[in-house]
Motif scaffolding. Sequence first.
Motif, PDB file in Angstrom:
ATOM      1  N   THR A 193      14.361  28.398  78.335  1.00  0.00           N
ATOM      2  CA  THR A 193      15.175  28.383  77.105  1.00  0.00           C
ATOM      3  C   THR A 193      16.094  27.150  77.061  1.00  0.00           C
ATOM      4  N   PRO A 194      15.489  25.969  76.952  1.00  0.00           N
ATOM      5  CA  PRO A 194      16.298  24.744  77.048  1.00  0.00           C
ATOM      6  C   PRO A 194      16.856  24.235  75.720  1.00  0.00           C
ATOM      7  N   MET A 195      16.390  24.791  74.577  1.00  0.00           N
ATOM      8  CA  MET A 195      16.632  24.115  73.297  1.00  0.00           C
ATOM      9  C   MET A 195      18.111  24.035  72.907  1.00  0.00           C
ATOM     10  N   THR A 196      18.850  25.139  73.095  1.00  0.00           N
ATOM     11  CA  THR A 196      20.241  25.080  72.621  1.00  0.00           C
ATOM     12  C   THR A 196      21.081  24.150  73.491  1.00  0.00           C
ATOM     13  N   ALA A 197      20.766  24.056  74.780  1.00  0.00           N
ATOM     14  CA  ALA A 197      21.513  23.119  75.631  1.00  0.00           C
ATOM     15  C   ALA A 197      21.215  21.684  75.189  1.00  0.00           C
ATOM     16  N   PHE A 198      19.977  21.450  74.753  1.00  0.00           N
ATOM     17  CA  PHE A 198      19.613  20.120  74.245  1.00  0.00           C
ATOM     18  C   PHE A 198      20.408  19.800  72.969  1.00  0.00           C
ATOM     19  N   LEU A 199      20.440  20.771  72.052  1.00  0.00           N
ATOM     20  CA  LEU A 199      21.215  20.550  70.815  1.00  0.00           C
ATOM     21  C   LEU A 199      22.696  20.376  71.147  1.00  0.00           C
ATOM     22  N   PHE A 200      23.149  21.110  72.161  1.00  0.00           N
ATOM     23  CA  PHE A 200      24.547  21.015  72.598  1.00  0.00           C
ATOM     24  C   PHE A 200      24.844  19.600  73.107  1.00  0.00           C
ATOM     25  N   SER A 201      23.881  18.991  73.813  1.00  0.00           N
ATOM     26  CA  SER A 201      24.144  17.636  74.327  1.00  0.00           C
ATOM     27  C   SER A 201      24.353  16.666  73.160  1.00  0.00           C
ATOM     28  N   GLN A 202      23.640  16.897  72.051  1.00  0.00           N
ATOM     29  CA  GLN A 202      23.845  16.028  70.882  1.00  0.00           C
ATOM     30  C   GLN A 202      25.249  16.238  70.290  1.00  0.00           C
ATOM     31  N   LEU A 203      25.724  17.486  70.340  1.00  0.00           N
ATOM     32  CA  LEU A 203      27.068  17.761  69.827  1.00  0.00           C
ATOM     33  C   LEU A 203      28.128  17.103  70.709  1.00  0.00           C
ATOM     34  N   CYS A 204      27.865  17.074  72.023  1.00  0.00           N
ATOM     35  CA  CYS A 204      28.817  16.415  72.936  1.00  0.00           C
ATOM     36  C   CYS A 204      28.921  14.933  72.604  1.00  0.00           C
ATOM     37  N   MET A 205      27.783  14.316  72.279  1.00  0.00           N
ATOM     38  CA  MET A 205      27.796  12.891  71.924  1.00  0.00           C
ATOM     39  C   MET A 205      28.589  12.696  70.632  1.00  0.00           C
ATOM     40  N   GLU A 206      28.338  13.582  69.679  1.00  0.00           N
ATOM     41  CA  GLU A 206      29.039  13.470  68.390  1.00  0.00           C
ATOM     42  C   GLU A 206      30.550  13.676  68.560  1.00  0.00           C
ATOM     43  N   ALA A 207      30.922  14.545  69.483  1.00  0.00           N
ATOM     44  CA  ALA A 207      32.351  14.853  69.676  1.00  0.00           C
ATOM     45  C   ALA A 207      33.071  13.759  70.466  1.00  0.00           C
ATOM     46  N   GLY A 208      32.329  12.809  70.995  1.00  0.00           N
ATOM     47  CA  GLY A 208      32.958  11.726  71.750  1.00  0.00           C
ATOM     48  C   GLY A 208      33.267  12.086  73.195  1.00  0.00           C
TER      49      GLY A 208
END
Length: 480
Positions: free
Chosen positions: A178-193
């Motif tokens: 179940t890797p998908m939400t952690a992947f989407l989360f990594s994109q949010l971390c980038m967006e959050a700076g």
Amino acid sequence: MQKILNYINGELVGPASGKFLDNYNPAEGKVYSQVPDSDAADVNSAVDAAQQAFEAWAAMPVEKRSAILQKIADLVDRDLDKLALAESVDQGKPVKLAKAVDIPRASSNMRFFATGAIHFASEAHVTGTEAVNYTLRTPIGVAGCISPWNLPLYLFTWKIAPALAAGCTVVAKPSELTPMTAFLFSQLCMEAGLPKGVLNIVHGLGPRAGQAIIEHPEIPAISFTGGTVTGRKIAATAAPMFKKLSLELGGKNPNIVFADCDFEQAVRTSVQSSFSNQGEICLCGSRIFVERSLYERFVHEFVNMTKQLVVGDPQEEKTRIGALVSEAHMNKVLSYIALAQQEGGKVLTGGKRVILQGRCANGYFVEPTVITGLNATCSTNQEEIFGPVVTIMPFDTEDEVIGYANGTPYGLSATLWTENLKCAHRVAAQLKSGIIWVNCWLFRDLRTPFGGMKQSGVGREGGWEALRFFTEAKNVCVKL
Ligand code: NDP
């Protein structure tokens, strides 16, 4: 087909080996994306990045650290629908559940520890007029966080949030199922700076990528949630390296119903605590014990309500039971139902795989299953099944049911139903479980320490305990 990527040093990158694994949608029984099959090379890069980021992250004023983590929580809230759908597709659970529980709890994990860190204080002791002792807590370094597949983003954030809030940098591995939400989360971390290297997510198999995290000499603390067998393996590697360990493991949780309970509430919540998330919650009550005078009535009503649970497409509003996480897990659950029958159990409802029509025709669905007629010591009542399977047994006395409840190697959670206040306190005090719910289930207050007793875990997470875990304590003694 979509390729999930690792998140290392602030960038989304493929695995060094170039190898990927298939990622299944369990409701369709079909591969729908690919996940990196990372190995020690990727873990080494992630640890290097985390080490480089550590000094600045640890030294950053806590208010600033907190603001970044809260920004991530805001983005999780913003993307609630997208994340809930992704979690459902990856894991098989109803979207409705992911939207109501998993994703909101993921953002509240981030927010709770982000704000908690601002108020975190250490202790001071004045020794008469002679000295003052104070405890200096500093972030421990690069933390290793490993999480399971049942509540993917919720448990992933439960591990990483306190580590990041405490000032550690992190190398984390979600379950490869179940890797998908952690992947989407990594994109949010980038967006959050989030500064690069502060959080690194390495996807892949437990025995390869996971084991490389456990073995890495520059990771001094491991926070793990998963099965007891895996936990034992991890402890065997980490303990001789003198790593700090927090292990949140399996459960075989008792649900005790006394005759004087609020019947409607007890039955309704027991159905929920048995079958939520297809029974794939470590805190599900999988052994129900009912006081004999209420037994027949309880079983009758419980079975009636279980039959009304709709097994179906996780994306449909009316669905209450989605797909199990994988074909292998479905087969394991079905083999336990067969074992229960060999052990003399009577299946009152359920017991079989469900074949749906259309899009979900090849999905891994199992009927919610209620079994009676077993004793407390049989394998069905001793081993964690982690699926939509519950047993019900009668009892006559308080001592007897306490014996049943405590009579497994596990000690994660317990639930009891009674309107008798003295009985509730008396029984709760004797149950060997890390958390005991009286007349409720799954209620949580993040300030309380959370963790299992016996083979359900070592250490306590939640509240200050979690922030303390990711720090190293030094005593400074100043002579007055
Ligand atoms: P596993 O123990 O199989 O896996 C948990 C995580 O550990 C996964 O990311 C897995 O990777 C990884 N892993 C496996 N082997 C190793 C290894 N040798 N070294 C390092 N990491 C490894 O558990 P499940 O994912 O099957 O989760 C279900 C279990 O989790 C149940 O027993 C449940 O009770 C327990 N659990 C406990 C909770 C608690 O709070 N106490 C909460 C939720 C679940 P991979 O997936 O690639 O194998």
